[in-house]
Design an enzyme around this catalytic site. Structure first.
Site, short mmCIF file in Angstrom:
data_model
loop_
_atom_site.label_atom_id
_atom_site.label_comp_id
_atom_site.label_asym_id
_atom_site.label_seq_id
_atom_site.Cartn_x
_atom_site.Cartn_y
_atom_site.Cartn_z
N GLU A 1 0.81 -1.21 0.00
CA GLU A 1 0.00 0.00 0.00
C GLU A 1 0.85 1.27 0.00
O GLU A 1 0.37 2.34 0.37
CB GLU A 1 -0.93 -0.01 1.21
N SER B 1 -6.48 -3.27 2.64
CA SER B 1 -6.92 -2.76 1.34
C SER B 1 -7.28 -3.86 0.34
O SER B 1 -7.11 -3.70 -0.86
CB SER B 1 -5.85 -1.84 0.73
N TYR C 1 -9.00 2.22 -5.16
CA TYR C 1 -8.11 3.36 -5.39
C TYR C 1 -8.07 3.83 -6.83
O TYR C 1 -7.18 4.60 -7.20
CB TYR C 1 -6.70 3.01 -4.90
N ARG D 1 -11.69 2.12 10.92
CA ARG D 1 -12.75 1.88 9.95
C ARG D 1 -13.09 0.39 9.96
O ARG D 1 -12.20 -0.45 9.81
CB ARG D 1 -12.33 2.30 8.54
N ASP E 1 -15.14 -2.76 8.29
CA ASP E 1 -15.72 -3.20 7.02
C ASP E 1 -16.66 -4.37 7.26
O ASP E 1 -16.34 -5.31 8.01
CB ASP E 1 -14.62 -3.62 6.05
N GLU F 1 -13.31 -6.95 9.08
CA GLU F 1 -12.03 -6.54 9.64
C GLU F 1 -12.10 -5.10 10.11
O GLU F 1 -13.01 -4.35 9.75
CB GLU F 1 -10.90 -6.70 8.62
N ASN G 1 -9.69 -1.62 10.28
CA ASN G 1 -8.50 -0.96 9.77
C ASN G 1 -8.13 0.17 10.74
O ASN G 1 -8.90 1.09 10.94
CB ASN G 1 -8.80 -0.39 8.37
N GLY H 1 -7.24 5.00 5.00
CA GLY H 1 -6.70 5.95 4.03
C GLY H 1 -7.25 7.35 4.19
O GLY H 1 -8.35 7.56 4.70
#
Length: 315
Positions: free
Chosen positions: A13, A145, A221, A260, A262, A278, A280, A284
């Site tokens: 990443e 990601s 992205y 964050r 998900d 998961e 994070n 980002g």
């Protein structure tokens, strides 16, 4: 204040981190801080000089804009703890747990967070038999990601069982996490620490609609590859459940600053169809990123978000 924005690194990443770091640095300068941008380096060998390079910037606080190893797994956090430097986002223990998807389950499921079943498997065993009934998902245990994620279905061209020559994460990782595939919607919730209490506040629920395929690294992205619906057009009960589960995960893992969570939501299962995948701890901060987008929905500008994360690190 003197703010050092730590970015780059040698994970998969790296490029995303560079974009995040650039935006964060510009926002911090707008807030009036003296900003130094520090690239951790493109190879693991660059890590040896990291402590000296960081100390040379004489930071009052470090804004950790790294994604993936070693900026998200506790390694960099541990180094900064030893140097007595304050930094944004989660600390050593939380980072080390949250980067490991299987270890995350061991913390969150007993805390009351619903997550998919599954198990860690050796990649070489996939060529002999499927670890779960198809369809199922294979993913690296310690990547973010959606790097290296594969969905194995009865119609996939991987073979039955997976062929040794088939391209996929089994070629790059000795172990993978196998989970049942959950049909339905891709959802995500950002949790931002409220100042001065430090209590994590869920911001909103976003539904992610890839224009092709699934929500993989390219979809995340590449501009135009994914439609973000915020707030998500889902039943109010599911919205409330996602917000509550994300906040619970943030607290149970001991996240700081922002995280964050998900999710996958299968409407056919009703309220029981919401699963957290998961968490994070270094989400980002690019123009396409979800945390700034949800903050904006809540009336928090990008600059104000950066400011709050800096304040949280100093609190």
């Amino acid at each position: 204040m003197r703010v050092t924005v730590l970015k780059g690194g040698w994970s998969a990443e790296r490029e995303v981190s560079l974009v995040s770091g650039k935006g964060i640095a510009e926002a911090a300068r707008t807030l009036g801080h003296a900003v130094t941008e520090l690239d951790l380096g493109a190879t693991a060998g660059d890590g040896a000089t990291f402590p000296d390079r960081l100390l040379a910037t004489k930071p009052d606080v470090v804004f950790n804009a790294l994604h993936g190893t070693p900026g998200e797994d506790g390694t960099v956090q541990g180094a900064m703890d030893l140097m007595g430097i304050r930094y944004t986002h989660s600390g050593v223990t939380t980072s080390a747990i949250a980067i490991d998807k299987e270890l995350t389950k061991k913390i969150l499921v007993p805390a009351g967070v619903k997550m998919p079943g599954g198990r860690v498997v050796r990649s070489d065993t996939l060529f002999d038999r499927d670890p779960l009934p198809r369809p199922y998902v294979l993913k690296p245990v310690n990547e973010g990601s959606s790097v290296g994620v594969a969905i194995v279905t009865a119609e996939s061209n991987y073979g039955t069982p997976i062929a040794r020559t088939a391209p996929g994460p089994w070629q790059d990782y000795p172990e993978l996490l196998a989970e049942p595939f959950i049909a339905g919607l891709e959802l995500t919730v950002a949790v931002l620490d409220h100042l001065p209490s430090g209590i994590g506040e869920p911001l909103a629920v976003t539904e992610l609609k890839p224009t092709t395929g699934f929500y993989d690294y390219e979809a995340k992205y590449t501009d135009g590859r994914t439609l973000h619906v915020c707030p998500a057009d889902i039943p109010p009960m599911i919205t409330a459940m996602a917000l509550e589960q994300a906040a619970l995960a943030h607290r149970a893992l001991g996240c700081k600053g922002v995280s964050r969570a998900d999710f996958r939501y299968d409407p056919a299962q009703g309220p029981g169809g919401l699963y957290l995948l998961e968490v994070n701890t270094q989400p980002g901060m690019t123009p396409l990123s979800l945390v700034p987008e949800q903050a904006k929905v809540r009336g928090i500008s990008y600059e104000a978000l950066v400011g709050r994360l800096i304040e949280s690190a100093l609190a």
